[in-house]
Design an enzyme around this catalytic site. Sequence first.
Site, mmCIF file in Angstrom:
data_model
loop_
_atom_site.group_PDB
_atom_site.id
_atom_site.type_symbol
_atom_site.label_atom_id
_atom_site.label_comp_id
_atom_site.label_asym_id
_atom_site.label_seq_id
_atom_site.Cartn_x
_atom_site.Cartn_y
_atom_site.Cartn_z
ATOM 1 N N CYS A 66 -3.568 10.780 1.148
ATOM 2 C CA CYS A 66 -2.834 9.526 0.981
ATOM 3 C C CYS A 66 -1.426 9.750 0.454
ATOM 4 O O CYS A 66 -0.442 9.428 1.115
ATOM 5 C CB CYS A 66 -3.605 8.627 0.036
ATOM 6 S SG CYS A 66 -5.335 8.515 0.508
ATOM 7 N N LYS A 108 0.837 -1.204 0.000
ATOM 8 C CA LYS A 108 0.000 0.000 0.000
ATOM 9 C C LYS A 108 0.877 1.261 0.000
ATOM 10 O O LYS A 108 0.658 2.194 -0.782
ATOM 11 C CB LYS A 108 -0.910 -0.012 1.239
ATOM 12 C CG LYS A 108 -1.641 1.270 1.502
ATOM 13 C CD LYS A 108 -2.714 1.519 0.477
ATOM 14 C CE LYS A 108 -3.240 2.924 0.549
ATOM 15 N NZ LYS A 108 -4.278 3.197 -0.424
HETATM 16 N N1 SAJ Z 1 -1.391 14.869 -9.028
HETATM 17 C C1 SAJ Z 1 -0.513 15.649 -9.772
HETATM 18 N N2 SAJ Z 1 -0.095 15.187 -10.982
HETATM 19 C C2 SAJ Z 1 -0.517 13.989 -11.474
HETATM 20 C C3 SAJ Z 1 -1.397 13.198 -10.720
HETATM 21 C C4 SAJ Z 1 -1.828 13.658 -9.490
HETATM 22 O O1 SAJ Z 1 -0.123 16.744 -9.357
HETATM 23 O O2 SAJ Z 1 -0.109 13.659 -12.593
HETATM 24 C C5 SAJ Z 1 -1.859 15.344 -7.698
HETATM 25 C C6 SAJ Z 1 -3.360 15.585 -7.650
HETATM 26 O O3 SAJ Z 1 -3.693 16.843 -8.158
HETATM 27 C C7 SAJ Z 1 -3.619 15.444 -6.165
HETATM 28 C C8 SAJ Z 1 -2.606 14.390 -5.726
HETATM 29 O O4 SAJ Z 1 -1.638 14.325 -6.748
HETATM 30 O O5 SAJ Z 1 -3.349 16.667 -5.493
HETATM 31 C C9 SAJ Z 1 -3.170 13.016 -5.494
HETATM 32 O O6 SAJ Z 1 -4.150 12.701 -6.470
HETATM 33 P P1 SAJ Z 1 -4.276 11.249 -7.141
HETATM 34 O O7 SAJ Z 1 -5.403 11.285 -8.086
HETATM 35 O O8 SAJ Z 1 -2.971 10.831 -7.671
HETATM 36 O O9 SAJ Z 1 -4.560 10.257 -5.914
HETATM 37 P P2 SAJ Z 1 -5.581 10.232 -4.652
HETATM 38 O O10 SAJ Z 1 -4.886 10.822 -3.466
HETATM 39 O O11 SAJ Z 1 -6.928 10.727 -4.982
HETATM 40 O O12 SAJ Z 1 -5.705 8.616 -4.448
HETATM 41 C C10 SAJ Z 1 -4.514 7.853 -4.284
HETATM 42 C C11 SAJ Z 1 -4.559 6.675 -5.284
HETATM 43 N N3 SAJ Z 1 -3.252 6.005 -5.311
HETATM 44 C C12 SAJ Z 1 -2.583 5.793 -6.482
HETATM 45 O O13 SAJ Z 1 -2.998 6.168 -7.552
HETATM 46 C C13 SAJ Z 1 -1.304 5.047 -6.383
HETATM 47 C C14 SAJ Z 1 -5.656 5.706 -4.873
HETATM 48 O O14 SAJ Z 1 -5.650 4.558 -5.712
HETATM 49 C C15 SAJ Z 1 -5.459 5.283 -3.418
HETATM 50 O O15 SAJ Z 1 -6.456 4.369 -2.988
HETATM 51 C C16 SAJ Z 1 -5.551 6.535 -2.568
HETATM 52 O O16 SAJ Z 1 -4.466 7.395 -2.944
HETATM 53 C C17 SAJ Z 1 -5.436 6.106 -1.111
HETATM 54 O O17 SAJ Z 1 -6.494 6.006 -0.441
HETATM 55 O O18 SAJ Z 1 -4.327 5.771 -0.653
#
Ligand code: SAJ
Length: 413
Positions: free
Chosen positions: A264, A210
């Site tokens: 997360c 995780k």
């Molecule tokens: N972000 C960027 N650039 C990107 C992708 C994301 O700046 O290219 C930023 C987003 O704007 C945001 C942050 O990262 O601020 C996180 O967003 P996210 O969509 O990557 O992830 P979360 O936090 O919504 O959900 C993550 C997911 N983990 C992964 O993709 C590895 C999800 O599958 C998990 O279940 C969740 O964390 C969790 O509960 O741990």
Amino acid sequence: MKLCICGLGYIGLPTAAMFARNGVSVHGVEINQHAIDTINQGKIHIVEPGLGEVVHKAVSDGLLVAANQPCEADAFIICVPTPFTGDNHEPDLSFVDAATGEIAPFIRKGNTVILESTSPVGTTERVAEILQKNCPDLKIAREDSEYCDVYVAYCPERVLPGKIMSELVDNDRIVGGINQVSARKAADIYGIFVKGELLLTNARTGEMSKLTENAFRDVNIAFANELSLICDRLHIDVWELISLANHHPRVNILNPGPGVGGHCIAVDPWFIVSKTPDLARIIETARKVNDHKPEWVKEQVREAVAGSARKDSLIACLGLAFKPDIDDLRESPAVRIARDLAREFPGRVIAAEPHIAELPAVLSKSGVRLTDIAEALKADVVLLLVDHREFRAIKPEFAPEQTLIDTRGLWKS
Ligand code: SAJ
């Protein structure tokens, strides 16, 4: 089958609802009385598409009840928060410890206890130890034996906020048992609604998997964010650069932004760093690179304000959510940036966030004013922080005296 789920938040409540939808009787435990009352009325206290209907049906069918105390059940699932504390980002396991202590008096022979909370390696063993201490007459699962009265496993969720209801069912799921029989027992329970593959392993590997998934994403976002700083200095359009580089068959660079938000990705990598600080060098650096990005964005705004012809130039923040197309402002870099700018430039910061009707207290107290997109686009400094579809749908023209700072590469400058 009766389940007791501790913690009815963003993960616990959808999980409870999903089990109830599949005929399992679920007793949910919460410390937040407002959440208990809301759920027992068949409503939800959080925002997640599709969740409300399932909770409503589960409660009216009598399959989901929320309370402030656990009860006897066949299996117990712990879904409580695991934040970090202090400057060293040490994990705070007090909620896990408390939940484990609370369920202990209700544990009986044949029960399964599952930890779902994102946790540092070793936490499931810690849960088993707390249970053993509290239940001396029962043989709680141990790593070195397949014989036990109570099975203990780690089973992290990996669902994406906004898509929780479908991803809970369809995603493959890791099930890490303290021993093999515990993994099998826990897998049988998730098998009730999970259509994805159930991947059995041990608890430590499950915990680390995780953390690894979110650290992987954090490191990759940090790479994109670092590139954005380098490109800015070298007068290269980072978005064009990334799109060109991504034509390589084995390159897939993520998107730079104003920083990493949510509960997360900005938290979990610290659980690896705090366990192995001498080894987790890239993971720690990535966290620092991503945490630095909002500071860099604020510096860009300061420069734009300093260069503006107007002394009292107005700054508009477009988007406050932590990522596109959701209304979730928790741990959002956009909120922090708007707050800090409002403190630095009192009365001169407005924000357009199509997904909310009123600003969170932290912003209204700092003097930010909520506005609509049209007004925001007229500000002297337009700071695009979230690539919501409402912003993607337009291609605004800016007057020469306006400055656009586009942290998401949506309209660029
Ligand atoms: N972000 C960027 N650039 C990107 C992708 C994301 O700046 O290219 C930023 C987003 O704007 C945001 C942050 O990262 O601020 C996180 O967003 P996210 O969509 O990557 O992830 P979360 O936090 O919504 O959900 C993550 C997911 N983990 C992964 O993709 C590895 C999800 O599958 C998990 O279940 C969740 O964390 C969790 O509960 O741990």
